[in-house]
Design a protein around this motif. Structure first.
Motif, PDB file in Angstrom:
ATOM      1  N   ILE A  93       0.849  -1.186   0.000  1.00 28.65           N
ATOM      2  CA  ILE A  93       0.000   0.000   0.000  1.00 28.65           C
ATOM      3  C   ILE A  93       0.888   1.241   0.000  1.00 28.65           C
ATOM      4  CG2 ILE A  93      -1.931  -1.121   1.185  1.00 28.65           C
ATOM      5  CD1 ILE A  93      -0.983   0.222   3.760  1.00 28.65           C
ATOM      6  N   GLY A  94       0.320   2.354  -0.420  1.00 32.27           N
ATOM      7  CA  GLY A  94       1.069   3.609  -0.375  1.00 32.27           C
ATOM      8  C   GLY A  94       0.748   4.499  -1.551  1.00 32.27           C
ATOM      9  N   THR A  95       1.383   5.644  -1.573  1.00 26.41           N
ATOM     10  CA  THR A  95       1.209   6.627  -2.642  1.00 26.41           C
ATOM     11  C   THR A  95       2.562   7.259  -2.960  1.00 26.41           C
ATOM     12  OG1 THR A  95       0.746   8.412  -1.067  1.00 26.41           O
ATOM     13  CG2 THR A  95      -1.152   7.175  -1.916  1.00 26.41           C
ATOM     14  N   ALA A  96       2.611   7.881  -4.117  1.00 24.48           N
ATOM     15  CA  ALA A  96       3.792   8.650  -4.491  1.00 24.48           C
ATOM     16  C   ALA A  96       3.378  10.109  -4.677  1.00 24.48           C
ATOM     17  CB  ALA A  96       4.401   8.098  -5.776  1.00 24.48           C
ATOM     18  N   ALA A  97       4.332  11.022  -4.521  1.00 25.02           N
ATOM     19  CA  ALA A  97       4.053  12.460  -4.631  1.00 25.02           C
ATOM     20  C   ALA A  97       5.135  13.114  -5.476  1.00 25.02           C
ATOM     21  CB  ALA A  97       4.012  13.082  -3.241  1.00 25.02           C
ATOM     22  N   PRO A  98       4.872  14.275  -6.003  1.00 32.28           N
ATOM     23  CA  PRO A  98       5.896  14.995  -6.758  1.00 32.28           C
ATOM     24  C   PRO A  98       7.144  15.233  -5.905  1.00 32.28           C
ATOM     25  CG  PRO A  98       3.763  16.015  -7.096  1.00 32.28           C
ATOM     26  CD  PRO A  98       3.597  15.020  -6.007  1.00 32.28           C
ATOM     27  N   ASP A 109       4.192   1.219   2.311  1.00 26.58           N
ATOM     28  CA  ASP A 109       4.015   0.332   3.465  1.00 26.58           C
ATOM     29  C   ASP A 109       3.467  -1.004   2.974  1.00 26.58           C
ATOM     30  OD1 ASP A 109       3.968  -0.589   6.032  1.00 26.58           O
ATOM     31  OD2 ASP A 109       2.511   0.867   6.794  1.00 26.58           O
ATOM     32  N   ALA A 110       3.305  -1.932   3.859  1.00 19.94           N
ATOM     33  CA  ALA A 110       2.714  -3.239   3.552  1.00 19.94           C
ATOM     34  C   ALA A 110       1.675  -3.551   4.616  1.00 19.94           C
ATOM     35  CB  ALA A 110       3.775  -4.325   3.514  1.00 19.94           C
ATOM     36  N   ASN A 111       0.549  -4.073   4.176  1.00 22.29           N
ATOM     37  CA  ASN A 111      -0.516  -4.463   5.098  1.00 22.29           C
ATOM     38  C   ASN A 111      -0.595  -5.983   5.138  1.00 22.29           C
ATOM     39  OD1 ASN A 111      -2.844  -3.651   6.792  1.00 22.29           O
ATOM     40  ND2 ASN A 111      -3.984  -4.828   5.266  1.00 22.29           N
ATOM     41  N   ASN A 112      -0.677  -6.520   6.324  1.00 26.06           N
ATOM     42  CA  ASN A 112      -0.711  -7.974   6.494  1.00 26.06           C
ATOM     43  C   ASN A 112      -2.030  -8.402   7.124  1.00 26.06           C
ATOM     44  OD1 ASN A 112       2.025  -8.711   5.622  1.00 26.06           O
ATOM     45  ND2 ASN A 112       2.667  -7.460   7.370  1.00 26.06           N
ATOM     46  N   GLU A 113      -2.589  -9.462   6.580  1.00 26.56           N
ATOM     47  CA  GLU A 113      -3.801 -10.064   7.139  1.00 26.56           C
ATOM     48  C   GLU A 113      -3.539 -11.554   7.349  1.00 26.56           C
ATOM     49  OE1 GLU A 113      -8.466 -11.011   5.901  1.00 26.56           O
ATOM     50  OE2 GLU A 113      -7.304  -9.536   4.776  1.00 26.56           O
ATOM     51  N   TRP A 114      -3.958 -12.056   8.501  1.00 27.05           N
ATOM     52  CA  TRP A 114      -3.742 -13.463   8.824  1.00 27.05           C
ATOM     53  C   TRP A 114      -5.047 -14.241   8.621  1.00 27.05           C
ATOM     54  CZ3 TRP A 114       1.052 -15.368   9.874  1.00 27.05           C
ATOM     55  CH2 TRP A 114       2.054 -14.423  10.131  1.00 27.05           C
ATOM     56  N   VAL A 115      -4.973 -15.287   7.832  1.00 24.45           N
ATOM     57  CA  VAL A 115      -6.133 -16.126   7.527  1.00 24.45           C
ATOM     58  C   VAL A 115      -5.982 -17.451   8.261  1.00 24.45           C
ATOM     59  CG1 VAL A 115      -7.472 -17.252   5.704  1.00 24.45           C
ATOM     60  CG2 VAL A 115      -6.327 -15.053   5.258  1.00 24.45           C
ATOM     61  N   ALA A 116      -7.038 -17.864   8.979  1.00 24.46           N
ATOM     62  CA  ALA A 116      -6.982 -19.080   9.801  1.00 24.46           C
ATOM     63  C   ALA A 116      -7.845 -20.192   9.210  1.00 24.46           C
ATOM     64  CB  ALA A 116      -7.444 -18.773  11.225  1.00 24.46           C
ATOM     65  N   ASN A 117      -7.351 -21.414   9.319  1.00 20.15           N
ATOM     66  CA  ASN A 117      -8.101 -22.613   8.959  1.00 20.15           C
ATOM     67  C   ASN A 117      -8.015 -23.627  10.085  1.00 20.15           C
ATOM     68  OD1 ASN A 117      -6.853 -22.067   5.759  1.00 20.15           O
ATOM     69  ND2 ASN A 117      -9.034 -22.087   6.181  1.00 20.15           N
TER      70      ASN A 117
END
Length: 340
Positions: A93-98, A109-117
């Protein structure tokens, strides 16, 4: 001169029912028929067992083919004690600017999601008695081996079922009911609104191929450029629909030939479970995208055997397995159509 009866008696032969002689033909036992009365039952004189050929061929009763691990690779994760599995979904995730020498705009950045089984354990018991084992041995049947083979087969059948349908009430999903699966596409109607025709059995080769084409088109539209015509695909469908792929068009080309020509890396899998009460399912899935598999069939233990327990005049052995069902990692890499 002694008569015939006296001669016989002198020779040690007696018969209470001797009635006379046929002139010039000797002794008879019954003057009415001339045929002696048998005292044994009529029979072929040879036991039928001696005329029976025991064919050494063994004909196995087949169950429906188990194809879940043909659609998606199987992976062993965890061990016998594992209760849950968690894997991580990572998204950039993130953005760039001039640019500016003194600017601090933009973020990466990085977003993490944990999936359970969950995991689900099952068991079955193989048993054999001393007498039945001995009797079967006389027929050259290894009862112990066949009981153990049956236990392994039962675990395999159930494992395939969990891969297909999951386990109700647990976070274990199947190829047919995973919550991340895309909605079904609708086959083209070559009839009218009042009298629709969507069944492949009523379509020609070109119409059936166009349904296949619409599934691949949906995959490519969703993939953001990752899926192409030469991407390795797996086409899964029930046997009744597979037979329709042999239809030919006006140029003598079958549906199979057209698929092979345009999608050379598409493999075909016959899945009995894809024939449902609501219609027949046609599924096309990319095997992997950028080295990431589309999905996996997950188990912790395929077959766990326990010690043989002796009883008074029998033995028994427990077999068990642990299964986590089907994990879907890339939902966009699957497209499905319900032909009904």
């Amino acid at each position: 001169m002694p008569n015939i009866k006296e001669k016989l008696e002198n020779a040690g032969i007696e018969h209470y029912n001797l009635r006379g002689l046929f002139a010039g033909k000797g002794l008879v036992m019954d003057a009415d028929t001339g045929v002696p009365t048998p005292i044994t039952a009529a029979n072929a004189s040879v036991p039928i067992e001696l005329l029976t050929y025991l064919d050494p061929r063994v004909v196995e009763i087949l169950t429906a083919k188990r194809t879940a691990t043909e659609m998606f690779n199987e992976r062993i994760i965890g061990d016998w004690s594992t209760e849950k599995r968690k894997y991580r979904l990572k998204e950039v995730i993130g953005t760039a600017a001039p640019y500016g020498d003194y600017s601090e705009n933009g973020i990466a950045d990085a977003n993490n999601e944990w999936v359970a089984n969950d995991y689900f354990r099952i068991q079955t018991i193989a048993k054999w008695g001393d007498l039945e084992t001995a009797k079967n041995a006389e027929a050259k049947v290894n009862l112990i081996s066949e009981g153990q083979n049956a236990a392994a087969t039962i675990l395999s059948i159930m494992g395939n079922r969990f891969y297909m349908y999951g386990v109700q009430g647990l976070s274990i999903y199947g190829i047919l009911n995973h919550p991340l699966l895309p909605a079904f596409l609708t086959p083209a109607n070559i009839g009218t609104t009042e009298a629709p025709v969507t069944l492949w059995s009523k379509k020609g080769a070109n119409d059936i191929y166009n349904d296949i084409l619409s599934i691949v088109t949906d995959l490519q539209e969703k993939s953001g450029g990752w899926i192409k015509d030469d991407t390795p695909f797996k086409l899964s469908l029930p046997g009744a629909l597979n037979a329709q792929l042999a239809k030919v068009n006006q140029f003598g080309l079958s549906v199979n030939a057209m698929i092979k020509e345009n999608y050379p890396n598409m493999k075909k899998i016959i899945a009995p479970e894809f024939s449902t009460s609501t219609g027949d399912i046609v599924q096309i899935a990319a095997e992997e995208i950028n080295t990431q598999e589309t999905g996996e069939c997950v188990s912790a233990i395929k077959a766990k055997t326990y010690r043989v327990i002796p009883d008074v005049s029998s033995d028994k052995q427990k077999w068990a397995s642990s299964n986590a069902g089907f994990s879907l990692y890339l939902p966009f890499a699957i497209s499905r159509m319900l032909v009904s």
